[in-house]
Enzyme design. Sequence first.
Site, PDB file in Angstrom:
ATOM      1  N   LYS A  57       0.814  -1.219   0.000  1.00  0.00           N
ATOM      2  CA  LYS A  57       0.000   0.000   0.000  1.00  0.00           C
ATOM      3  C   LYS A  57       0.843   1.263   0.000  1.00  0.00           C
ATOM      4  O   LYS A  57       0.553   2.236  -0.712  1.00  0.00           O
ATOM      5  CB  LYS A  57      -0.953  -0.015   1.187  1.00  0.00           C
ATOM      6  CG  LYS A  57      -2.016  -1.104   1.123  1.00  0.00           C
ATOM      7  CD  LYS A  57      -2.929  -1.051   2.323  1.00  0.00           C
ATOM      8  CE  LYS A  57      -4.015  -2.112   2.251  1.00  0.00           C
ATOM      9  NZ  LYS A  57      -3.476  -3.485   2.335  1.00  0.00           N
ATOM     10  N   GLU A 144      -4.554   7.299   6.809  1.00  0.00           N
ATOM     11  CA  GLU A 144      -5.374   7.934   5.780  1.00  0.00           C
ATOM     12  C   GLU A 144      -6.566   8.612   6.430  1.00  0.00           C
ATOM     13  O   GLU A 144      -7.048   8.174   7.483  1.00  0.00           O
ATOM     14  CB  GLU A 144      -5.901   6.894   4.782  1.00  0.00           C
ATOM     15  CG  GLU A 144      -4.854   6.253   3.922  1.00  0.00           C
ATOM     16  CD  GLU A 144      -5.456   5.230   2.972  1.00  0.00           C
ATOM     17  OE1 GLU A 144      -4.741   4.807   2.056  1.00  0.00           O
ATOM     18  OE2 GLU A 144      -6.632   4.844   3.161  1.00  0.00           O
ATOM     19  N   HIS A 179     -13.922  -4.760   8.012  1.00  0.00           N
ATOM     20  CA  HIS A 179     -13.286  -4.391   6.747  1.00  0.00           C
ATOM     21  C   HIS A 179     -13.155  -5.569   5.785  1.00  0.00           C
ATOM     22  O   HIS A 179     -12.361  -5.532   4.857  1.00  0.00           O
ATOM     23  CB  HIS A 179     -11.913  -3.754   6.993  1.00  0.00           C
ATOM     24  CG  HIS A 179     -11.940  -2.616   7.955  1.00  0.00           C
ATOM     25  ND1 HIS A 179     -12.461  -1.380   7.643  1.00  0.00           N
ATOM     26  CD2 HIS A 179     -11.538  -2.531   9.242  1.00  0.00           C
ATOM     27  CE1 HIS A 179     -12.368  -0.580   8.686  1.00  0.00           C
ATOM     28  NE2 HIS A 179     -11.816  -1.247   9.671  1.00  0.00           N
ATOM     29  N   ARG A 237      -4.383  -9.963  -8.192  1.00  0.00           N
ATOM     30  CA  ARG A 237      -4.853 -11.346  -8.308  1.00  0.00           C
ATOM     31  C   ARG A 237      -6.328 -11.337  -8.704  1.00  0.00           C
ATOM     32  O   ARG A 237      -6.937 -10.281  -8.808  1.00  0.00           O
ATOM     33  CB  ARG A 237      -4.705 -12.053  -6.962  1.00  0.00           C
ATOM     34  CG  ARG A 237      -5.420 -11.309  -5.826  1.00  0.00           C
ATOM     35  CD  ARG A 237      -5.417 -12.076  -4.529  1.00  0.00           C
ATOM     36  NE  ARG A 237      -5.855 -11.274  -3.399  1.00  0.00           N
ATOM     37  CZ  ARG A 237      -7.113 -11.002  -3.097  1.00  0.00           C
ATOM     38  NH1 ARG A 237      -8.082 -11.441  -3.880  1.00  0.00           N
ATOM     39  NH2 ARG A 237      -7.419 -10.283  -2.031  1.00  0.00           N
TER      40      ARG A 237
END
Length: 393
Positions: A57, A144, A179, A237
């Site tokens: 990330k 974030e 999540h 993927r």
Amino acid sequence: YLKGDQLVRLARETGCDAVHPGYGYLSENADFADRVVQAGLIFIGPKGDSIRTIGDKAASKKFLKEKADGTVPLVPGYSGENQDVKTLVEAGKSIQYPILIKASAGGGGKGMRIVRDESSLAGEIERAASESKRNFGDSRLLLEKYVEDGKHIEVQIFGDQYGNVYSFFERECSVQRRHQKLIEESPSPALTPKKREEMAAAARKIGQLLRYEGAGTVEFIYDCRTQEFFFLEVNTRLQVEHPITEITIAIDLVALQLFVAGGGDLSTLKEVTNVSQKGHALEARLCAEDAFSDFAPRTGTVRLWVDGLPNADGIRRDTGVETGSEVTVFFDPMLAKLIVWGSDRATAVKKLASLLRSQVCIGVTTNQPFLLNCLSNPSFLDGSYTTSLVPQQ
């Protein structure tokens, strides 16, 4: 299934030409992809360098800041190399609360924390780093801005070795617990045609920058208040929820992976170059877990498993479970993917509810009642639901 060297050895001993990594375990492991190629085999997926660049990330955000020329919107935050708690807390001061802490090397909700005030940030950073280290062997974090009224929307991309990159519309995955996705649909009920193309163009841009090969998914967070979207990450993927794309565009994505891995040119396929979407599809993940005990996983023996509605007329069921199957702690608790297609969203929602009601699993607790509750929730029915649906309602 996590020992790459043994898998490569077995592939060679059995005369395999290629290795398909599935959608878990080593599927996003760049070293495993390299090991397969070094052994003289074909890795059915992107190159190891692409996985390294965009699969992490923090690295992906750095890459896009440098290469995308502002064409890919990024969530405000911190993804720097200095990872001491003091630095992260200081970085948090420049980000509007609430803040989302994420594991740089992770996924599946592991290492994620939502922090709503500065007083709890340091403690949550330490806990997230510890969880990330345990699950991924890497404690690096990024911070974030957390989008409260957000929708999780992702775009399916496909590339080949000739530089062609195509997008196959979007999937909305906003029904989540911890999540992790529970119900997905395509297309998203939130996007206008203009916004849909903007998001798809951003996803294709990322694929082009990477010279991406094979199946990939570019994930975005969509702010319902401002109608802005921001890049989250790329899954290098095939996704668990890929069937809802397949069933609406009439393309077998796994077959397409094999085509690309065999040197195929996507631009020669009319179904790819002229791809269109028909109807609406949904997928529900039937999991061995107790939704009324904070989604705690459950184990045991499946005493009776009965598939209700047959796999026909817009119904598809992906599962390996049958009567007598043992559900253990060693694998993901997902038992089956229940997928439906309808001519419109309302028809598809009703069909999925019918399919869920018809499915019988006795002996192991599942989230079946919870999934049915989600499908009847007013905000889900009108399409206005966000990632806050499960935690708030």
